[in-house]
Enzyme design. Structure first.
Site, PDB file in Angstrom:
ATOM      1  N   LEU A 211       9.366 -15.850  35.101  1.00  0.00           N
ATOM      2  CA  LEU A 211       8.654 -16.573  33.756  1.00  0.00           C
ATOM      3  C   LEU A 211       8.874 -18.091  33.815  1.00  0.00           C
ATOM      4  O   LEU A 211       9.934 -18.557  34.062  1.00  0.00           O
ATOM      5  CB  LEU A 211       9.626 -16.172  32.590  1.00  0.00           C
ATOM      6  CG  LEU A 211       9.481 -14.687  32.062  1.00  0.00           C
ATOM      7  CD1 LEU A 211      10.248 -14.606  30.968  1.00  0.00           C
ATOM      8  CD2 LEU A 211       7.985 -14.388  31.812  1.00  0.00           C
ATOM      9  N   HIS A 212       7.799 -18.883  33.767  1.00  0.00           N
ATOM     10  CA  HIS A 212       8.016 -20.453  33.836  1.00  0.00           C
ATOM     11  C   HIS A 212       6.985 -20.944  33.071  1.00  0.00           C
ATOM     12  O   HIS A 212       6.800 -22.227  33.029  1.00  0.00           O
ATOM     13  CB  HIS A 212       7.987 -20.843  35.294  1.00  0.00           C
ATOM     14  CG  HIS A 212       6.491 -20.749  35.888  1.00  0.00           C
ATOM     15  ND1 HIS A 212       6.212 -19.479  36.531  1.00  0.00           N
ATOM     16  CD2 HIS A 212       5.852 -21.766  36.390  1.00  0.00           C
ATOM     17  CE1 HIS A 212       4.837 -19.898  36.849  1.00  0.00           C
ATOM     18  NE2 HIS A 212       4.787 -21.171  36.948  1.00  0.00           N
ATOM     19  N   ARG A 213       5.807 -20.426  32.610  1.00  0.00           N
ATOM     20  CA  ARG A 213       4.596 -21.029  31.908  1.00  0.00           C
ATOM     21  C   ARG A 213       5.176 -21.680  30.678  1.00  0.00           C
ATOM     22  O   ARG A 213       6.123 -21.169  29.946  1.00  0.00           O
ATOM     23  CB  ARG A 213       3.781 -19.945  31.543  1.00  0.00           C
ATOM     24  CG  ARG A 213       2.876 -19.421  32.639  1.00  0.00           C
ATOM     25  CD  ARG A 213       1.557 -20.013  32.742  1.00  0.00           C
ATOM     26  NE  ARG A 213       0.992 -19.531  33.956  1.00  0.00           N
ATOM     27  CZ  ARG A 213       0.873 -20.191  35.309  1.00  0.00           C
ATOM     28  NH1 ARG A 213       1.205 -21.572  34.930  1.00  0.00           N
ATOM     29  NH2 ARG A 213       0.780 -19.542  36.220  1.00  0.00           N
ATOM     30  N   ARG A 246      12.358 -25.075  35.378  1.00  0.00           N
ATOM     31  CA  ARG A 246      11.774 -25.697  33.773  1.00  0.00           C
ATOM     32  C   ARG A 246      12.408 -24.427  32.942  1.00  0.00           C
ATOM     33  O   ARG A 246      12.870 -25.067  31.820  1.00  0.00           O
ATOM     34  CB  ARG A 246      10.301 -25.275  33.893  1.00  0.00           C
ATOM     35  CG  ARG A 246       9.672 -25.208  32.563  1.00  0.00           C
ATOM     36  CD  ARG A 246       8.152 -24.854  32.583  1.00  0.00           C
ATOM     37  NE  ARG A 246       7.439 -25.937  33.076  1.00  0.00           N
ATOM     38  CZ  ARG A 246       6.972 -26.779  32.214  1.00  0.00           C
ATOM     39  NH1 ARG A 246       7.411 -26.958  30.999  1.00  0.00           N
ATOM     40  NH2 ARG A 246       6.088 -27.929  32.537  1.00  0.00           N
TER      41      ARG A 246
END
Ligand code: UD1
Length: 379
Positions: A211-213, A246
Site C-alpha cells: 500500500l502506498h497510494r 511514504r
C-alpha cells in the site's frame, strides 16, 4: 558512418525498472539499428527503492544519471524537466527518439523535455486510464499520451481509450506487457530464494500486502481503517507487508506504526527487492494492494488480488485476470476474502500479449519507426 542512432530509455521510479530491463535486453540482443542509452532520473534513489532493482534485474549502470531526488510534484517534475533538457542539449549524441514507460513523474517530465526539442517520444504502457484525475499518475498518463508519437499498448483498454480520444491508428501498437517479460524471466530465481520460508510463512498460507497510494495513506482516517483491516486479517492468516517509505512516514505521523507492528499475525518488512517481492507474491494465498503493477503480476501468476482503490486503469486484470477492485469501502474486502479462503474465488485466464515477449515487439516497433528517421537536428 554518422553518429550512432541513439534512443534514450528513461527510468525514474521503482515500477519503471522492471519495464526498461527487458526493452534494454531486447534492443541489445537483436540486430537493432538503434543504440539504447539508459537514463536514470533519480526520482527513486535509495538502495531499497532503486539499487537492488538494478542488481536483481541485471540492468547495469545507467549511462546518464540526473540525480533529482524527492520533492513536491511541482518541484520534482520541474527538476527532471530541467535536468533532462540540459542533458539533451549537451554535446553527447542527441537521441533520435526517447522511450518512456509507465506513469510516474519522470515519464511525463522527460516527455515534455524531449518533445519541446522536437525529439519524438514512444510511450510504453500507453492508453491506460483510471478516469480519476485526483491520481497524480492519471495526469502523467494524459499528458504523456497527448504528446507521444508512438503509443505502445499493454492491454485492450489502452487501445480503446486512445481511439476514443481520437489518436490515429498508425500511432498505436498493441505490444503486450513488458513487465510480464521480467516476471517470466525472474520467477524461477524468485521462487528459489525461499523468502516465505525464511519469514516462517507456509506456501499458500499468507496474505501479501502493498500500500502506498496517496489516496490510501495520506489521509489518517483512511489509513486507520486500512490498519484495522490488516489487523483483523492478521488474526485469520499471517500478513506480510513490506512498507513503502511514504507509507512508513504516514503511519508514524498518524501514530499507527506501533499499532500495526503489534497486531498479531502482521509482519511489517522493509521494502523488498524485485525477486524477494515476486517470490512472496507468487506463494501468497491472497494479495491486497493499491499498486498497478501488482494487479498485473498477480493476474499472470493466478494469485487472487484485491485492489484497495475505487478504480483501476488496468481493467483486463478484472475481466480476464484475478483482480477485484474493492472500492472505497474497506469492509467490502471481507466477502471476497471469504471467497478466497473457501476456494470460491475466480481463477483468471491468459491475457493477450502477456507472454514474455513484449519487449521484442517494442524493439521491433521502435526500429521500424525510428531507424530511418532523419538525423537529429540541433536547436
Ligand atoms: C512514485 C510514483 C507512483 C509509483 C511509486 C512506486 C509519481 C507521481 N508517483 O510514488 O506512481 O507507484 O513511485 O514507489 O511519480 N523516498 C525514499 N527513497 C526513495 C524515493 C522516495 O525514501 O528512493 C520517500 C521520500 O520521502 C519521498 C517519498 O518516498 O518523498 C515518496 O516518493 P515519490 O517519488 O515522491 O513518490 P512515490 O510515493 O514513491
Amino acid at each position: 558512418m554518422g553518429e550512432p542512432r541513439v534512443v534514450d530509455l528513461v527510468a525514474g521510479a521503482r515500477p519503471n525498472f522492471m519495464k526498461v530491463a527487458p526493452i534494454l535486453r531486447a534492443m541489445r540482443a537483436g540486430a537493432s539499428p538503434l543504440v539504447p542509452r539508459l537514463v536514470h532520473t533519480g526520482q527513486h534513489y535509495d538502495e531499497g527503492m532503486s539499487g537492488v532493482f538494478f542488481r536483481d534485474l541485471g540492468i547495469g549502470e545507467p549511462e546518464v544519471s540526473l540525480g533529482v531526488g524527492s520533492g513536491s510534484h511541482g518541484q520534482q517534475t520541474a527538476r527532471i524537466l530541467a535536468a533532462y533538457e540540459e542533458h539533451l542539449l549537451s554535446p553527447s549524441p542527441r537521441p533520435v527518439a526517447v522511450v518512456v514507460v509507465g506513469d510516474v513523474n519522470s515519464t511525463m517530465a522527460c516527455t515534455l523535455a524531449a518533445v519541446k526539442l522536437g525529439i519524438p517520444v514512444a510511450h510504453v504502457e500507453a492508453g491506460l486510464r483510471s478516469f480519476d484525475r485526483g491520481m497524480p499518475e492519471e495526469i502523467n498518463r494524459l499528458v504523456t499520451d497527448t504528446l507521444a508519437d508512438l503509443l505502445l499498448v499493454s492491454e485492450p483498454a489502452g487501445e480503446e481509450n486512445l481511439r476514443r480520444e481520437g489518436v490515429a491508428d498508425g500511432r498505436i501498437r498493441y505490444v503486450g506487457n513488458v513487465m510480464i517479460d521480467t516476471l517470466v524471466r525472474e520467477l524461477p530465481a524468485a521462487r528459489s530464494l525461499g523468502v516465505a520460508e525464511r519469514l516462517g510463512l507456509a506456501a499458500g498460507g499468507y496474505v501479501y500486502v502493498t500500500l502506498h497510494r496517496p489516496s490510501n495513506v495520506d489521509e489518517p482516517g483512511r489509513l486507520a481503517r486500512l490498519v484495522e483491516l490488516l489487523g483483523s486479517l492478521g488474526a485469520r492468516l499471517p500478513v506480510a507487508f513490506p512498507v513503502h517509505p511514504r507509507t512508513r512516514e504516514r503511519l508514524r505521523a498518524a501514530g499507527l506504526e506501533a499499532v500495526l507492528a503489534a497486531a498479531p499475525g502482521v509482519r511489517l518488512l522493509e521494502p523488498l527487492g524485485y525477486r524477494e517481492s515476486l517470490g512472496l507474491m507468487a506463494g501468497a494465498r491472497l494479495v491486497l494492494t493499491d499498486s498497478g503493477g501488482v494487479q498485473e503480476e498477480t493476474s499472470h501468476l493466478g494469485v487472487p488480488c484485491l485492489t484497495l482503490r475505487p478504480n483501476t486503469e488496468r481493467p483486463v486484470t478484472v475481466s480476464l485476470g484475478t483482480n477485484t477492485v474493492v472500492g472505497e469501502e474497506v469492509e467490502r474486502a471481507w466477502p471476497l476474502v471469504e471467497d478466497v479462503l473457501a476456494g470460491r474465488y475466480k481463477k483468471g485466464q491468459p491475457i493477450p500479449g502477456w507472454d514474455g515477449r513484449a519487449a521484442e515487439r517494442v524493439a521491433a516497433a521502435l526500429a521500424e519507426r525510428y531507424a530511418d528517421s532523419p538525423a537529429p537536428r540541433r536547436s
